[in-house]
Design an enzyme around this catalytic site. Structure first.
Site, PDB file in Angstrom:
ATOM      1  CE1 TYR A  89      -3.499   3.001   0.729  1.00  0.00           C
ATOM      2  CE2 TYR A  89      -1.216   3.114   2.045  1.00  0.00           C
ATOM      3  CZ  TYR A  89      -2.826   3.746   1.665  1.00  0.00           C
ATOM      4  OH  TYR A  89      -3.466   4.985   1.651  1.00  0.00           O
ATOM      5  CG  HIS A  95      -1.807  14.202  -0.096  1.00  0.00           C
ATOM      6  ND1 HIS A  95      -3.210  13.919  -1.029  1.00  0.00           N
ATOM      7  CD2 HIS A  95      -3.123  12.845   1.022  1.00  0.00           C
ATOM      8  CE1 HIS A  95      -2.915  12.176  -1.124  1.00  0.00           C
ATOM      9  NE2 HIS A  95      -3.430  12.249  -0.044  1.00  0.00           N
ATOM     10  CG  ASN A 153       0.358   7.943   6.361  1.00  0.00           C
ATOM     11  OD1 ASN A 153       0.380   7.011   5.807  1.00  0.00           O
ATOM     12  ND2 ASN A 153      -0.669   8.346   5.872  1.00  0.00           N
ATOM     13  CE1 TYR A 189     -17.919  25.515  49.119  1.00  0.00           C
ATOM     14  CE2 TYR A 189     -18.690  24.918  47.157  1.00  0.00           C
ATOM     15  CZ  TYR A 189     -18.936  24.554  48.541  1.00  0.00           C
ATOM     16  OH  TYR A 189     -20.094  24.126  48.937  1.00  0.00           O
ATOM     17  NE  ARG A 194     -14.761  27.350  52.509  1.00  0.00           N
ATOM     18  CZ  ARG A 194     -15.380  26.396  52.437  1.00  0.00           C
ATOM     19  NH1 ARG A 194     -15.697  25.402  52.759  1.00  0.00           N
ATOM     20  NH2 ARG A 194     -16.839  27.569  52.491  1.00  0.00           N
ATOM     21  CG  PHE A 235      -2.712   6.116   9.969  1.00  0.00           C
ATOM     22  CD1 PHE A 235      -3.511   6.510   9.743  1.00  0.00           C
ATOM     23  CD2 PHE A 235      -1.906   5.910   9.286  1.00  0.00           C
ATOM     24  CE1 PHE A 235      -4.772   5.662   9.550  1.00  0.00           C
ATOM     25  CE2 PHE A 235      -2.906   4.762   8.494  1.00  0.00           C
ATOM     26  CZ  PHE A 235      -4.420   5.071   8.709  1.00  0.00           C
ATOM     27  CD  GLU A 258      -7.791   7.865   3.601  1.00  0.00           C
ATOM     28  OE1 GLU A 258      -8.323   9.077   5.072  1.00  0.00           O
ATOM     29  OE2 GLU A 258      -7.529   7.231   4.250  1.00  0.00           O
TER      30      GLU A 258
END
Length: 491
Positions: free
Chosen positions: A49, A79, A191, A273, A276, A322, A406
């Site tokens: 791949y 990309h 990746n 609070y 405290r 990834f 994906e």
């Protein structure tokens, strides 16, 4: 020149960011051996791949051997789809460092020349222009890492010597030839979780500093508000022994040790609070951050690209390292934990300006004519509310991508960028409280606080003077924010 270690420790990363680095011979030998094994497997004609196939849902398309280099070049260009604001340069430098660390593990099939070019960019502060938007936090931080990687092949933009320039112009100026990527290299560069991880590291380093400041400022406010130190006594916390709670109570006691203000008779039975319960609230954040620290440190020392090349096992395996889920969940958790430091801080600010316990309304010298810190508290409240909105988890979301290949993504990149915004917001809210605490201490004079508080007060007053009459308060707020950003304390 510092040799990069086999294992990065988050707290030590700042020292690498200010020096040049080199790779050990052991690291280079692993990289060479791994690449040689990969080339042998490619020559065998087997299909792997992303090495000799298309990407994503195109994984079944076989690519001819003479096109493998072009495949990688195409991958990087196609990309690089980032949008939005530029990633801050200090985070880009961490991205370079973490990408070098990941590839240097020797499981990515990268060429020595390629990793050394990343080291050269790092050492010469050639910082690629990367954009915040575009990563789904799975399949690696594809778009951000594509913009990082574009510059290696002479495309895209870089920051160099204070100017944004075309990468090819900088390469030419330095006498460098753009890399020609070989099989698997584009995939190894794109990746990985280095975008998410770099934001994680940056936010972690800032959060560790802000935790200490939150304790210091809370202690200053406690004395300034004429609060009681008794709730911080160790027996209270010994019987509910959360580590962060115990350490926070100890910090407050240490900071206020010897304070004359604590010797004065208190008329109140209890404090609110926000004073405290500082050990319980700050402490819970610290325990959360301590857990997340280990997750982040594991991640930055891991191999997160795909496929992974195992020469010792004679395997090339396409897996899912990834996927950013471990980061995404913890980035979201960290945003929630840090936002609470600002939430409780703003409540202390509100009390300091409320006109109680002998302090003037809004800490103004002449209330009415002067508005004092009235609207500074508005700003703190608005910022706290914004952080609450940022704390909506990104990790519960997922959008199918790549034609269904994906089909579950982490959205960790969105979690990472909004965490940074939360961290910045926490610093700003603490800055407002610090201004109010210092102002209230001025109104308590001639009474004084502890040695540690008085020193911090004096350091702050050297940057931001007493607010005697209304002036452009924004300027003081920016100075106070810078004070917290640029100074660290050790408790």
């Amino acid at each position: 020149m510092t040799t990069l270690p086999q294992h990065l420790i988050i707290k030590e990363i700042p020292q690498y960011l200010t020096t040049q680095i080199s790779l050990s011979e052991e690291t280079l030998q692993k990289v060479r051996a791994n690449r040689a094994f990969l080339e042998k497997k490619i020559a065998s004609g087997q299909t792997y791949y992303g090495i000799n196939t298309g990407f994503g849902s195109l994984c079944n398309v076989r690519i001819e051997d003479d096109q493998l280099g072009q495949l990688q070049q195409n991958l990087v260009c196609s990309h690089a789809t980032g949008f939005g604001d530029e990633v801050p340069q200090e985070i880009v430098k961490i991205m370079l460092l973490l990408k070098i660390m990941g590839l240097g593990q020797g499981f990515s099939g990268i060429h020595e020349e390629t990793i050394q070019r990343l080291v050269f960019f790092y050492n010469h502060d050639i910082l690629p222009v990367v954009y915040e938007q575009g990563s789904l936090g799975a399949s690696g931080d594809l778009a951000p890492l594509a913009h990082l990687s574009l510059t290696l092949i002479g495309q895209g933009l870089v920051w160099y010597k204070g100017q944004k320039q075309q990468a090819i112009e900088v390469l030419n100026e330095l006498g460098l030839t753009p890399l020609t990527l070989k099989a698997k290299e584009g995939l190894a560069l794109l990746n990985g979780t280095q975008f998410m991880s770099s934001y994680a590291v940056h936010s972690m380093l800032e959060s560790l500093k802000l935790q200490d400041w939150a304790d210091m400022i809370a202690a200053m406010s406690l004395d300034a508000f004429d609060g009681k130190v008794e709730p911080f006594a160790h027996p209270v916390h010994r019987v509910r022994p959360h580590s962060g709670q115990i350490s926070t109570a100890a910090n407050i006691r240490k900071i206020l040790e010897g304070s004359p203000m604590q010797q004065k008779i208190k008329t109140q039975v209890q404090d609110p609070y926000s004073f405290r319960c500082v050990p319980q609230v700050h402490g819970a954040t610290k325990d959360t951050i301590a857990h997340i620290y280990t997750v982040f440190e594991t991640e930055i020392n891991s191999v997160t690209d795909n496929p992974i090349v195992f020469e010792e096992e004679d395997l090339i395996i396409s897996g899912g390292n990834f996927h950013g889920q471990p980061l995404a969940l913890n980035l979201d958790f960290m945003a929630i934990a840090m936002a609470e430091l600002a939430s409780i801080s703003e409540r202390r600010t509100y009390l300091l300006i409320s006109g109680q316990r002998g302090l003037p309304a809004f800490l103004a010298q002449d209330p009415g004519l002067n508005s004092g810190f009235m609207i500074a508290q508005y700003s703190a409240a608005a910022i706290v509310s914004q952080s609450k909105q940022y704390c909506t988890p990104a990790s519960v979301d997922s959008i199918v991508s790549s034609n269904g290949q994906e089909d579950h993504v982490s959205m960790g990149a969105n979690a990472a960028t909004k965490l940074k915004r939360v961290i910045d917001n926490v610093r700003r809210v603490l800055a407002v409280e610090l201004m109010c605490a210092a102002q209230a201490l001025d109104f308590r004079k001639p009474d004084s606080s502890s040695v540690l508080v008085e020193k911090t007060y004096a350091d702050f007053r050297s940057e931001v003077r007493f607010y005697d009459t209304d002036r452009l308060l924004h300027d003081d707020m920016i100075k106070a924010e810078a004070f917290l950003k640029n100074k660290a304390i050790s408790l």
